[in-house]
Write a protein that holds these residues in place. Structure first.
Motif, PDB file in Angstrom:
ATOM      1  N   GLY A   1       0.777  -1.237   0.000  1.00 33.32           N
ATOM      2  CA  GLY A   1       0.000   0.000   0.000  1.00 33.32           C
ATOM      3  C   GLY A   1       0.804   1.280   0.000  1.00 33.32           C
ATOM      4  N   THR A   2       2.133   1.196   0.019  1.00 34.63           N
ATOM      5  CA  THR A   2       2.972   2.397   0.031  1.00 34.63           C
ATOM      6  C   THR A   2       4.170   2.215  -0.894  1.00 34.63           C
ATOM      7  OG1 THR A   2       4.335   1.655   1.896  1.00 34.63           O
ATOM      8  CG2 THR A   2       2.348   2.934   2.417  1.00 34.63           C
TER       9      THR A   2
ATOM     10  N   ASP B   1       8.222   3.785  -0.975  1.00 33.99           N
ATOM     11  CA  ASP B   1       9.270   4.645  -0.431  1.00 33.99           C
ATOM     12  C   ASP B   1      10.140   5.112  -1.585  1.00 33.99           C
ATOM     13  OD1 ASP B   1       8.304   4.208   2.092  1.00 33.99           O
ATOM     14  OD2 ASP B   1       9.810   2.706   2.635  1.00 33.99           O
TER      15      ASP B   1
ATOM     16  N   SER C   1       7.755   8.526   2.077  1.00 30.67           N
ATOM     17  CA  SER C   1       6.860   7.376   1.986  1.00 30.67           C
ATOM     18  C   SER C   1       5.510   7.862   1.476  1.00 30.67           C
ATOM     19  CB  SER C   1       6.704   6.715   3.360  1.00 30.67           C
ATOM     20  OG  SER C   1       5.882   5.559   3.263  1.00 30.67           O
ATOM     21  N   LEU C   2       5.070   7.316   0.352  1.00 29.60           N
ATOM     22  CA  LEU C   2       3.837   7.751  -0.296  1.00 29.60           C
ATOM     23  C   LEU C   2       2.802   6.643  -0.257  1.00 29.60           C
ATOM     24  CD1 LEU C   2       5.478   9.199  -3.547  1.00 29.60           C
ATOM     25  CD2 LEU C   2       5.121  10.396  -1.384  1.00 29.60           C
ATOM     26  N   LYS C   3       1.567   7.034  -0.032  1.00 34.67           N
ATOM     27  CA  LYS C   3       0.468   6.078  -0.075  1.00 34.67           C
ATOM     28  C   LYS C   3       0.054   5.878  -1.528  1.00 34.67           C
ATOM     29  CE  LYS C   3      -2.604   6.342   3.153  1.00 34.67           C
ATOM     30  NZ  LYS C   3      -3.757   6.762   4.005  1.00 34.67           N
TER      31      LYS C   3
ATOM     32  N   ALA D   1       0.259   6.558  -6.549  1.00 41.42           N
ATOM     33  CA  ALA D   1       1.166   7.689  -6.466  1.00 41.42           C
ATOM     34  C   ALA D   1       1.835   7.934  -7.816  1.00 41.42           C
ATOM     35  CB  ALA D   1       2.222   7.442  -5.388  1.00 41.42           C
TER      36      ALA D   1
END
Length: 250
Positions: free
Chosen positions: A151-152, A154, A167-169, A172
């Motif tokens: 779900g993320t 980096d 860190s992006l959800k 993206a």
């Protein structure tokens, strides 16, 4: 997870650029074209994510004339699964590109969208940031490392002060820098297989985007040739040249 990669057709970086006699634009007559080098890095990263089992499908998209399908076939030969060509012969500015890509993102719903940080022809470094703004998605620009987790993602970014990791959800937007990876070469069997992979063609009108130019190109000039350097015999002579000839110190 689906990964969407945007690529651009540009003059091959090995070609010496020629300007038209009337200075209206760059002369493209018999000029070798290629995929933008930063876009090659984006395709490579997407294919590596698929090889790791992180991505289930890699979709590549470009905007430009019919000849741009050559770069899409190259991306398919490098490992992308299918391609989308938004065909237009008009000059398309960065904001319009971002609007077209937003429609593609809306339709495809990728978990991750990867673009080169800039194109070597216009050097704007705008499209990825504009796309993130239009879609409302998190963005990681100038990526030198990408690590997708549950779900993320980096993203290690190259900034003036060194490196920054964000860190992006997911979903993206990521734009690639030079040190992210080294793109592979397409093998002949993969080039042959790429001819059978699906390539859809749409127009900007079908995506509901009007091509409106906001900028006017006034003139294109060849950069002035650099003058040859000189050798000095002493520090005193160097200071004298910098002070009296170059006038960069007082």
């Amino acid at each position: 997870m689906k990964v969407l990669v945007a690529v651009k057709r540009v003059i091959d970086y090995n070609v010496k650029i020629r300007v038209k006699a009337d200075n209206s634009d760059v002369d493209l007559t018999n000029v070798k074209m290629a995929m933008n080098p930063f876009c090659e890095i984006a395709v490579e990263e997407a294919v590596r994510l698929k090889e790791k089992g992180v991505a289930s499908e890699v979709v590549v998209v470009t905007i430009g004339p019919k000849a741009a399908q050559e770069q899409l076939r190259t991306a398919l030969a490098l490992g992308a699964d299918r391609a989308l060509h938004i065909e237009t012969d008009e000059r398309v500015e960065a904001l319009t590109v971002a609007k077209l890509l937003k429609r593609v993102v809306d339709d495809e719903q990728p978990g991750l969208t990867i673009l080169g940080k800039q194109a070597i022809d216009s050097d704007n470094n705008q499209t990825g940031q504009m796309l993130a703004a239009l879609t409302g998605l998190a963005q990681g620009t100038f990526a030198s490392k990408v690590d997708v987790k549950d779900g993320t993602v980096d993203v290690t970014r190259e900034i003036d002060g060194g490196l920054q990791t964000v860190s992006l959800k997911l979903p993206a937007i990521v734009t690639t820098d030079l040190r992210l990876n080294e793109p592979r070469y397409a093998k002949l069997p993969d080039i042959m297989k790429a001819k059978k992979k699906p390539l859809d063609v749409k127009t900007p009108a079908e995506l509901g985007v009007e091509l409106v130019a906001k900028l006017t190109q006034l003139k294109v000039e060849t950069p002035a040739e650099r003058q040859g350097g000189i050798k000095v015999a002493s520090v005193d002579e160097l200071i004298d040249k910098l002070k009296n000839d170059a006038k960069v110190i007082s």
